[in-house]
Design a protein around this motif. Structure first.
Motif, PDB file in Angstrom:
ATOM      1  N   ASP A 100       0.727  -1.389  -0.327  1.00  0.00           N
ATOM      2  CA  ASP A 100       0.342  -0.055   0.575  1.00  0.00           C
ATOM      3  C   ASP A 100       0.629   0.952  -0.052  1.00  0.00           C
ATOM      4  O   ASP A 100       1.577   1.376   0.583  1.00  0.00           O
ATOM      5  CB  ASP A 100      -1.263   0.114   1.271  1.00  0.00           C
ATOM      6  CG  ASP A 100      -1.916  -1.121   1.008  1.00  0.00           C
ATOM      7  OD1 ASP A 100      -2.124  -1.280   0.300  1.00  0.00           O
ATOM      8  OD2 ASP A 100      -2.546  -1.690   2.172  1.00  0.00           O
ATOM      9  N   ILE A 101       0.825   2.078  -0.852  1.00  0.00           N
ATOM     10  CA  ILE A 101       1.415   3.618  -0.712  1.00  0.00           C
ATOM     11  C   ILE A 101       0.409   4.313  -0.524  1.00  0.00           C
ATOM     12  O   ILE A 101      -1.745   4.331  -0.569  1.00  0.00           O
ATOM     13  CB  ILE A 101       1.477   3.884  -2.289  1.00  0.00           C
ATOM     14  CG1 ILE A 101       2.697   2.784  -2.848  1.00  0.00           C
ATOM     15  CG2 ILE A 101       2.172   5.193  -2.582  1.00  0.00           C
ATOM     16  CD1 ILE A 101       3.118   3.329  -3.923  1.00  0.00           C
ATOM     17  N   ASP A 102       0.129   5.719   0.847  1.00  0.00           N
ATOM     18  CA  ASP A 102      -0.419   6.404   1.377  1.00  0.00           C
ATOM     19  C   ASP A 102      -1.004   7.441  -0.018  1.00  0.00           C
ATOM     20  O   ASP A 102       0.434   7.792   0.017  1.00  0.00           O
ATOM     21  CB  ASP A 102      -0.960   6.797   2.865  1.00  0.00           C
ATOM     22  CG  ASP A 102      -1.032   6.081   3.177  1.00  0.00           C
ATOM     23  OD1 ASP A 102      -1.625   4.619   3.272  1.00  0.00           O
ATOM     24  OD2 ASP A 102      -0.434   6.129   4.805  1.00  0.00           O
ATOM     25  N   ILE A 103      -1.987   7.996  -1.372  1.00  0.00           N
ATOM     26  CA  ILE A 103      -2.144   8.986  -1.631  1.00  0.00           C
ATOM     27  C   ILE A 103      -3.105  10.414  -1.080  1.00  0.00           C
ATOM     28  O   ILE A 103      -4.100  10.067  -0.155  1.00  0.00           O
ATOM     29  CB  ILE A 103      -2.429   8.693  -2.238  1.00  0.00           C
ATOM     30  CG1 ILE A 103      -2.278   7.748  -3.267  1.00  0.00           C
ATOM     31  CG2 ILE A 103      -3.128   9.933  -3.517  1.00  0.00           C
ATOM     32  CD1 ILE A 103      -1.116   7.853  -4.245  1.00  0.00           C
ATOM     33  N   SER A 104      -2.113  11.805  -1.142  1.00  0.00           N
ATOM     34  CA  SER A 104      -2.960  13.232  -0.030  1.00  0.00           C
ATOM     35  C   SER A 104      -3.126  13.856  -1.383  1.00  0.00           C
ATOM     36  O   SER A 104      -1.731  14.218  -1.789  1.00  0.00           O
ATOM     37  CB  SER A 104      -2.467  13.556   0.968  1.00  0.00           C
ATOM     38  OG  SER A 104      -2.285  12.472   2.252  1.00  0.00           O
ATOM     39  N   THR A 105      -3.573  14.328  -1.406  1.00  0.00           N
ATOM     40  CA  THR A 105      -4.024  15.460  -2.441  1.00  0.00           C
ATOM     41  C   THR A 105      -4.750  16.442  -2.436  1.00  0.00           C
ATOM     42  O   THR A 105      -5.749  16.396  -1.533  1.00  0.00           O
ATOM     43  CB  THR A 105      -4.113  15.610  -3.813  1.00  0.00           C
ATOM     44  OG1 THR A 105      -3.830  16.191  -5.006  1.00  0.00           O
ATOM     45  CG2 THR A 105      -5.384  14.697  -4.143  1.00  0.00           C
ATOM     46  N   GLU A 106      -5.597  17.404  -3.063  1.00  0.00           N
ATOM     47  CA  GLU A 106      -6.418  17.987  -3.419  1.00  0.00           C
ATOM     48  C   GLU A 106      -7.291  18.162  -4.323  1.00  0.00           C
ATOM     49  O   GLU A 106      -7.150  17.719  -5.458  1.00  0.00           O
ATOM     50  CB  GLU A 106      -5.858  19.448  -2.501  1.00  0.00           C
ATOM     51  CG  GLU A 106      -5.148  20.075  -2.025  1.00  0.00           C
ATOM     52  CD  GLU A 106      -5.377  22.002  -1.934  1.00  0.00           C
ATOM     53  OE1 GLU A 106      -6.017  22.279  -3.299  1.00  0.00           O
ATOM     54  OE2 GLU A 106      -4.914  22.449  -0.390  1.00  0.00           O
ATOM     55  N   CYS A 107      -8.894  18.109  -3.928  1.00  0.00           N
ATOM     56  CA  CYS A 107      -9.292  18.115  -5.703  1.00  0.00           C
ATOM     57  C   CYS A 107      -9.758  19.006  -6.323  1.00  0.00           C
ATOM     58  O   CYS A 107      -9.697  20.601  -5.965  1.00  0.00           O
ATOM     59  CB  CYS A 107     -11.018  17.795  -3.946  1.00  0.00           C
ATOM     60  SG  CYS A 107     -12.566  17.828  -5.634  1.00  0.00           S
ATOM     61  N   PRO A 108      -9.534  18.925  -7.292  1.00  0.00           N
ATOM     62  CA  PRO A 108      -9.364  20.319  -8.756  1.00  0.00           C
ATOM     63  C   PRO A 108     -10.917  20.852  -8.455  1.00  0.00           C
ATOM     64  O   PRO A 108     -10.042  21.977  -8.967  1.00  0.00           O
ATOM     65  CB  PRO A 108      -8.511  19.281  -9.465  1.00  0.00           C
ATOM     66  CG  PRO A 108      -9.217  18.060  -8.853  1.00  0.00           C
ATOM     67  CD  PRO A 108      -9.159  17.536  -7.609  1.00  0.00           C
ATOM     68  N   GLU A 109     -11.883  20.712  -7.654  1.00  0.00           N
ATOM     69  CA  GLU A 109     -13.547  21.467  -8.431  1.00  0.00           C
ATOM     70  C   GLU A 109     -13.196  22.745  -6.727  1.00  0.00           C
ATOM     71  O   GLU A 109     -13.097  23.165  -6.617  1.00  0.00           O
ATOM     72  CB  GLU A 109     -14.173  20.513  -8.370  1.00  0.00           C
ATOM     73  CG  GLU A 109     -14.177  19.520  -9.448  1.00  0.00           C
ATOM     74  CD  GLU A 109     -14.243  20.479 -10.572  1.00  0.00           C
ATOM     75  OE1 GLU A 109     -15.043  21.477 -10.568  1.00  0.00           O
ATOM     76  OE2 GLU A 109     -13.944  20.207 -11.831  1.00  0.00           O
ATOM     77  N   CYS A 110     -12.629  21.900  -5.846  1.00  0.00           N
ATOM     78  CA  CYS A 110     -13.603  22.442  -4.292  1.00  0.00           C
ATOM     79  C   CYS A 110     -12.085  22.578  -4.212  1.00  0.00           C
ATOM     80  O   CYS A 110     -12.133  23.078  -2.572  1.00  0.00           O
ATOM     81  CB  CYS A 110     -14.638  21.318  -3.782  1.00  0.00           C
ATOM     82  SG  CYS A 110     -13.992  19.999  -3.247  1.00  0.00           S
ATOM     83  N   SER A 111     -11.103  21.883  -3.623  1.00  0.00           N
ATOM     84  CA  SER A 111      -9.610  22.137  -3.623  1.00  0.00           C
ATOM     85  C   SER A 111      -9.945  21.701  -1.403  1.00  0.00           C
ATOM     86  O   SER A 111      -8.827  21.753  -0.567  1.00  0.00           O
ATOM     87  CB  SER A 111      -9.208  23.542  -2.608  1.00  0.00           C
ATOM     88  OG  SER A 111      -8.854  24.722  -4.160  1.00  0.00           O
ATOM     89  N   GLU A 112     -10.387  20.383  -1.513  1.00  0.00           N
ATOM     90  CA  GLU A 112     -10.865  19.932  -0.358  1.00  0.00           C
ATOM     91  C   GLU A 112      -9.490  18.628  -0.307  1.00  0.00           C
ATOM     92  O   GLU A 112      -9.670  18.046  -1.487  1.00  0.00           O
ATOM     93  CB  GLU A 112     -12.147  19.166  -0.049  1.00  0.00           C
ATOM     94  CG  GLU A 112     -12.700  18.669   0.920  1.00  0.00           C
ATOM     95  CD  GLU A 112     -13.161  19.268   2.188  1.00  0.00           C
ATOM     96  OE1 GLU A 112     -12.654  18.279   3.775  1.00  0.00           O
ATOM     97  OE2 GLU A 112     -13.294  20.097   2.251  1.00  0.00           O
ATOM     98  N   PRO A 113      -9.112  18.863   1.015  1.00  0.00           N
ATOM     99  CA  PRO A 113      -8.145  17.008   1.138  1.00  0.00           C
ATOM    100  C   PRO A 113      -8.700  16.184   0.450  1.00  0.00           C
ATOM    101  O   PRO A 113      -9.790  15.879   1.246  1.00  0.00           O
ATOM    102  CB  PRO A 113      -7.559  17.928   2.103  1.00  0.00           C
ATOM    103  CG  PRO A 113      -8.069  18.464   2.408  1.00  0.00           C
ATOM    104  CD  PRO A 113      -9.432  19.050   2.661  1.00  0.00           C
ATOM    105  N   VAL A 114      -8.001  15.152  -0.367  1.00  0.00           N
ATOM    106  CA  VAL A 114      -8.467  13.719  -1.014  1.00  0.00           C
ATOM    107  C   VAL A 114      -7.610  13.247  -0.540  1.00  0.00           C
ATOM    108  O   VAL A 114      -6.087  13.296  -0.532  1.00  0.00           O
ATOM    109  CB  VAL A 114      -9.434  14.242  -2.551  1.00  0.00           C
ATOM    110  CG1 VAL A 114      -9.187  12.742  -2.629  1.00  0.00           C
ATOM    111  CG2 VAL A 114      -9.905  14.978  -2.880  1.00  0.00           C
ATOM    112  N   SER A 115      -7.548  12.234  -0.325  1.00  0.00           N
ATOM    113  CA  SER A 115      -6.513  10.847   0.350  1.00  0.00           C
ATOM    114  C   SER A 115      -7.330   9.362  -0.183  1.00  0.00           C
ATOM    115  O   SER A 115      -8.254   9.388  -0.242  1.00  0.00           O
ATOM    116  CB  SER A 115      -6.107  10.438   2.002  1.00  0.00           C
ATOM    117  OG  SER A 115      -7.987  10.891   2.809  1.00  0.00           O
ATOM    118  N   GLY A 116      -6.168   8.416  -0.424  1.00  0.00           N
ATOM    119  CA  GLY A 116      -6.409   7.373  -0.980  1.00  0.00           C
ATOM    120  C   GLY A 116      -5.136   6.855  -0.785  1.00  0.00           C
ATOM    121  O   GLY A 116      -4.093   6.948  -0.646  1.00  0.00           O
ATOM    122  N   VAL A 117      -4.970   4.996  -1.193  1.00  0.00           N
ATOM    123  CA  VAL A 117      -4.631   3.961  -0.927  1.00  0.00           C
ATOM    124  C   VAL A 117      -4.552   3.341  -2.609  1.00  0.00           C
ATOM    125  O   VAL A 117      -5.206   2.943  -3.455  1.00  0.00           O
ATOM    126  CB  VAL A 117      -4.827   3.182   0.695  1.00  0.00           C
ATOM    127  CG1 VAL A 117      -3.881   2.064  -0.030  1.00  0.00           C
ATOM    128  CG2 VAL A 117      -4.761   3.958   1.384  1.00  0.00           C
TER     129      VAL A 117
END
Length: 282
Positions: A100-117
């Motif tokens: 697993d690799i943890d992914i963290s970024t921002e939504c390009p639409e609303c700039s809300e933090p988004v995470s995933g694996v």
């Protein structure tokens, strides 16, 4: 006398194919099993120390040593194409630290933090494969065959880019505008020369037919190809650059689909399999 600790030595954690499937190598570079799957071991403590050495990372020695340690089938890591190097580094990371690799970024639409694996094994399983040849025909009927960048070329590019960045940063310390301009132009010319060298290195052969007697010819000599590229239309160089860019993108699947919980926007995000950050951050 055998070492009583030998039974505690590393064993392969996973088996992977590389994007080239070994097409470009002799056995002194890569010993490829019949099923084309290479055993991959986890890094040792020594390997992890090597991968935290900035100088060794920059000149490529760290990556070469770690691949030789963790993928014993590879005898000459620096002779591999860069696509295969990337796949092996990612596999080594999975063997060492898990899938697993943890992914963290921002939504390009609303700039809300988004995470995933993201799953490394899934990325490797969805890997695309390099074909035997990639070629195109010029308007004057020359057939130009291109190949992926070698790891050696990638290292050379990395060093030049590093030096270029340092040079640009040092421009701030130059008060004289004329001297600053000279330093900038010198830096620009170094980058241009590097890019041209990479284009030359990516050409495997140039084929054609002599107009006078209809005799076919094949040119593979580096210096002859360099001389040709220095004197042909820029459109040919641009087409080579476009072709090799596509070839170098073949390999491990680097994208993951993420969804923003706030606005439900679904978007594609780069996993970021950068060899340096990938290991030094682990």
């Amino acid at each position: 006398m055998s070492n009583p600790l030998s039974k505690y030595y590393r064993t392969p954690k996973l088996y992977v194919q590389v994007p080239s499937l070994g097409k470009f190598y002799s056995e002194d570079v890569l010993v490829l099993p019949e099923n084309k799957e290479l055993p991959v071991f986890a890094m040792t403590a020594k390997d992890e120390m090597i991968m935290k050495n900035p100088d060794a990372l920059l000149n490529g020695e760290a990556v070469a040593q770690v691949i030789a340690s963790c993928v014993p089938a590879v005898k000459k890591p620096r002779s591999l194409v860069s696509n295969d190097i990337d796949a092996l580094l990612i596999a080594i990371q999975a063997a060492t630290s898990g899938d697993d690799i943890d992914i963290s970024t921002e939504c390009p639409e609303c700039s809300e933090p988004v995470s995933g694996v993201a799953s490394i094994e899934q990325a490797l399983q969805n890997m695309t494969v390099i074909e035997e040849t990639y070629k195109f025909t010029t308007p004057n009927d020359l057939i130009i065959e291109v190949r992926p960048f070698t790891y050696e070329s990638t290292v050379k590019a990395g060093i030049t880019n590093f030096q270029s960045t340092r040079s640009l940063q040092s421009l701030q310390n130059i008060d004289d505008e004329l001297e600053q301009l000279k330093a900038f132009n010198k830096n620009f010319m170094q980058i241009a020369a590097l890019n041209f060298d990479l284009i030359v290195d990516s050409v495997s052969s140039v084929r054609g037919v002599e107009e006078a007697d209809g005799e076919a010819f094949v040119v593979t000599n580096r210096e002859t190809i360099r001389e040709f590229l220095e004197n042909c239309d820029s459109s040919i160089g641009n087409t080579i650059e476009e072709s090799i860019t596509k070839v170098n993108q073949i390999g491990v699947q680097r994208k993951i689909m993420l969804e923003c919980e706030k606005c439900n926007h679904t978007f594609e995000h780069d996993i970021g399999f950068d060899p340096v950050n990938f290991f030094t951050a682990s």
